[in-house]
Design an enzyme around this catalytic site. Structure first.
Site, PDB file in Angstrom:
ATOM      1  N   HIS A   1      10.239 -33.013   5.223  1.00 12.66           N
ATOM      2  CA  HIS A   1      10.553 -33.524   6.327  1.00 12.66           C
ATOM      3  C   HIS A   1      10.156 -33.025   7.698  1.00 12.66           C
ATOM      4  O   HIS A   1       9.632 -33.654   8.310  1.00 12.66           O
ATOM      5  CB  HIS A   1      12.154 -33.506   6.525  1.00 12.66           C
ATOM      6  CG  HIS A   1      12.979 -33.769   5.163  1.00 12.66           C
ATOM      7  ND1 HIS A   1      13.291 -35.050   5.116  1.00 12.66           N
ATOM      8  CD2 HIS A   1      13.587 -33.129   4.322  1.00 12.66           C
ATOM      9  CE1 HIS A   1      13.723 -35.308   4.041  1.00 12.66           C
ATOM     10  NE2 HIS A   1      14.314 -34.249   3.298  1.00 12.66           N
TER      11      HIS A   1
HETATM   12  C1  BDR Z   1      16.450 -31.203   6.978  1.00 15.92           C
HETATM   13  O1  BDR Z   1      17.608 -30.414   6.768  1.00 15.92           O
HETATM   14  C2  BDR Z   1      17.043 -29.204   5.873  1.00 15.92           C
HETATM   15  O2  BDR Z   1      17.322 -29.008   4.661  1.00 15.92           O
HETATM   16  C3  BDR Z   1      15.367 -29.368   6.091  1.00 15.92           C
HETATM   17  O3  BDR Z   1      14.697 -27.898   6.305  1.00 15.92           O
HETATM   18  C4  BDR Z   1      15.194 -30.385   6.994  1.00 15.92           C
HETATM   19  O4  BDR Z   1      14.956 -29.757   8.579  1.00 15.92           O
HETATM   20  C5  BDR Z   1      16.448 -32.364   6.271  1.00 15.92           C
HETATM   21  O5  BDR Z   1      17.758 -33.265   6.252  1.00 15.92           O
END
Ligand code: BDR
Ligand code: CA
Length: 317
Positions: free
Chosen positions: A245
């Site tokens: 992400h």
């Molecule tokens: C986001 O939440 C975290 O687990 C990850 O680092 C990312 O920033 C994804 O939903």
């Protein structure tokens, strides 16, 4: 460094934050002026340790790292240590060296942000890959510096891709009030939500490419991302590969042509308790009559993106 884009990365490592950091730090286009940490994936202490471990292992010792908010602006830190898909440490899957000479800045995140923005000749781009607590606090505390912000590139939110109830993406949901401050700030925003980040998945062959770089950064990434793929696909959803992400929000700053589909629209952040608290409610049909406040990204050039990550990793130790 003069031609480079000055950026501040606000993060909560986290495996995908790690990829975001490597992508930014190894890029010849960016000048990472500071890294600020926020409690998100894990509590502040663990996030601080993780950021310093990543930097040390990748051979980066010139970027200030500051601790930031330990909890959301209004709400409690609603996260158990066992929650999420990053393991107990927040970066499960790799044994970093016990000794780390790097230390945190004596200043806190929003002080460091203010110093960097105030002293920069060029406007500064913020890349936010955790809950928006530090960013919200900074915008409230330093309204005089808003005009020196080029853009805020955010990993957060979702338009169509709903992973779970509440209607949440973790970063916007964890600190809904901060999210609202940022989304209503009037500063140019680009949102890399689940719509795009779940369309950019890595697979086993990418792990091999990381190993084949032959440096310790590539080795670290391969091990961490192997672990993350297992954790993510067990805890969340198995789509055959796994997402990184946060790195998406870095890639578009380095090279906007990596974005193949995006649209300006009005995005509002409801605060009332219930499944929409902290959600990014996107007016994708343009029916609200409200002015668009966010560029929402829907698709990226995946090949270009992963090449960028490999190149950055090969530029580090
Ligand atoms: C986001 O939440 C975290 O687990 C990850 O680092 C990312 O920033 C994804 O939903
Ligand atoms: Ca993150």
């Amino acid at each position: 460094m003069e031609d480079r884009i000055p950026v501040i990365i606000d993060c909560d490592p986290g495996h995908d934050d790690m990829v975001a950091l490597v992508l930014a730090l190894g890029s010849e286009k960016l000048d990472v002026k500071a890294i600020t940490n926020v409690a998100g994936n894990k509590v502040m202490e663990k996030v601080n340790r993780n950021t310093l471990n990543i930097l040390n292992y990748c051979g980066v010792d010139h970027v200030p790292v500051a601790a930031g908010a330990e909890r959301p602006i209004v709400r409690e830190y609603a996260r158990k240590d066992t929650d999420g898909c990053h393991g107990a440490t927040g970066l499960d899957g790799f044994d970093f060296p016990k000794e780390n000479p790097l230390r945190l800045s004596e200043k806190r995140a929003i002080e460091v942000m203010a110093d960097v923005v105030r002293n920069s000749e060029k406007k500064v781009t913020f890349i936010c890959t955790g809950p928006l607590t530090n960013m919200g606090l900074f915008l409230r505390a330093f309204p005089d510096l808003h005009e020196k912000i080029e853009r805020i590139s955010i990993m957060g939110g979702t338009c169509h891709f709903i992973l779970t109830e509440p209607f949440m993406e973790f970063n916007t949901y964890l600190d809904a009030e901060a999210t609202k401050i940022v989304f209503e700030s009037g500063i140019p925003l680009t949102m890399y939500g689940y719509d795009v980040t779940y369309s950019v998945l890595y697979h086993e062959d990418f792990l091999e490419k990381l190993e084949n770089i032959g440096n310790q950064t590539g080795d670290m990434m391969a091990k961490l991302l192997k672990e993350f793929m297992g954790l993510h696909n067990r805890v969340w959803i198995d789509l055959g590969g796994a997402p990184v992400h946060d790195a998406c929000a870095v890639s578009g700053v380095i090279d906007p042509s990596v974005i193949t589909k995006s649209e300006m629209m009005y995005v509002q952040i409801p605060l009332q308790s219930g499944p929409l608290s902290g959600a990014t409610v996107c007016d994708y049909a343009h029916r609200s009559g409200k002015p668009a406040n966010v560029e929402v990204v829907f698709a990226m050039d995946n090949e270009k993106f992963f090449d960028m990550v490999l190149k950055s990793a090969s530029n580090l130790k």
